[in-house]
Design an enzyme around this catalytic site. Structure first.
Site, short mmCIF file in Angstrom:
data_model
loop_
_atom_site.label_atom_id
_atom_site.label_comp_id
_atom_site.label_asym_id
_atom_site.label_seq_id
_atom_site.Cartn_x
_atom_site.Cartn_y
_atom_site.Cartn_z
CB SER A 82 -0.97 -0.05 1.20
OG SER A 82 -1.92 0.96 1.12
CG ASP A 136 -6.35 -1.63 -4.03
OD1 ASP A 136 -6.70 -0.56 -3.49
OD2 ASP A 136 -5.42 -2.33 -3.60
CG HIS A 168 -5.81 -1.79 -0.15
ND1 HIS A 168 -5.03 -1.33 -1.19
CD2 HIS A 168 -5.23 -1.33 0.99
CE1 HIS A 168 -4.02 -0.63 -0.69
NE2 HIS A 168 -4.11 -0.63 0.63
#
Length: 196
Positions: A82, A136, A168
């Site tokens: 991320s 995502d 995600h």
């Protein structure tokens, strides 16, 4: 191993247990306030300053520290999830050289689409793994594809993996791909065939 926004080094280090190489050194820095930079990665880079530059210095310090300890960049893998994935990609794009590997799990290059990174150097065949879900909510698929294109332009051997319907998170296929990258590095090959 660089954690994402709101996470901790302990959380990203849990992935190390899945990678099958307990003999390797896994290092995970801690972001102040659990965030590396304040705004979304797609914002103008200036909007994320001075935190972005500070975070990039942290990554650079770790790479330099590893080299000083006898682990050169070509034996060092930069991995992030991320916000951490965005950070390791941006670091490598600003400091292109041969690394042992570059792994971005749910990330893209920092800044608006089309941000120019005119720096000397080449990734010189560095194995690059980009994994992300096409659903995502934080990382648009197009930004992952743009990162793949830019890293290829910089000389990386890019393995782009987009997963239908995945949000995600990190999946088993990504972990197996990271393990395979580490296997090759440990065996001394350090290269990966591109796949898309």
């Amino acid at each position: 191993m660089v954690h994402g926004r709101g996470a901790t080094p302990d959380e990203i280090l849990r992935l190390a247990r899945e990678l099958g190489h307990p003999e390797l050194a896994y290092v995970a820095p801690r972001a102040a306030g659990q965030t590396w930079y304040p705004h979304r990665f797609m914002e103008p880079q200036a909007r994320n300053e001075p935190e972005l530059s500070s975070a990039l210095r942290v990554i650079g310090g770790l790479v330099d520290g590893a080299a000083a300890a006898g682990v050169p960049p070509e034996r060092t893998v930069l991995l992030g999830f991320s916000q951490g994935a965005c950070l390791v990609l941006e670091y490598a794009a600003r400091h292109p050289r041969r690394y042992g590997g570059l792994v971005a799990l749910s990330g893209g290059l920092i800044g608006p689409a089309g941000t120019i990174r005119d720096v000397p150097g080449s990734l010189a065949g560095t194995p690059v793994l980009l994994g992300c879900g096409d659903a995502d909510q934080h990382i648009p698929e197009l930004r992952v594809r743009d990162a793949a294109e830019e890293l290829r332009r910089l000389g990386g051997a890019v393995d782009l993996r987009l997963y239908p319907g995945m949000g995600h998170t990190v999946n088993r296929d990504e972990l197996e791909a990271v393990r395979a990258l580490l296997d090759r590095l440990v065996e001394g090959a350090g290269t990966a065939a591109p796949r898309e």
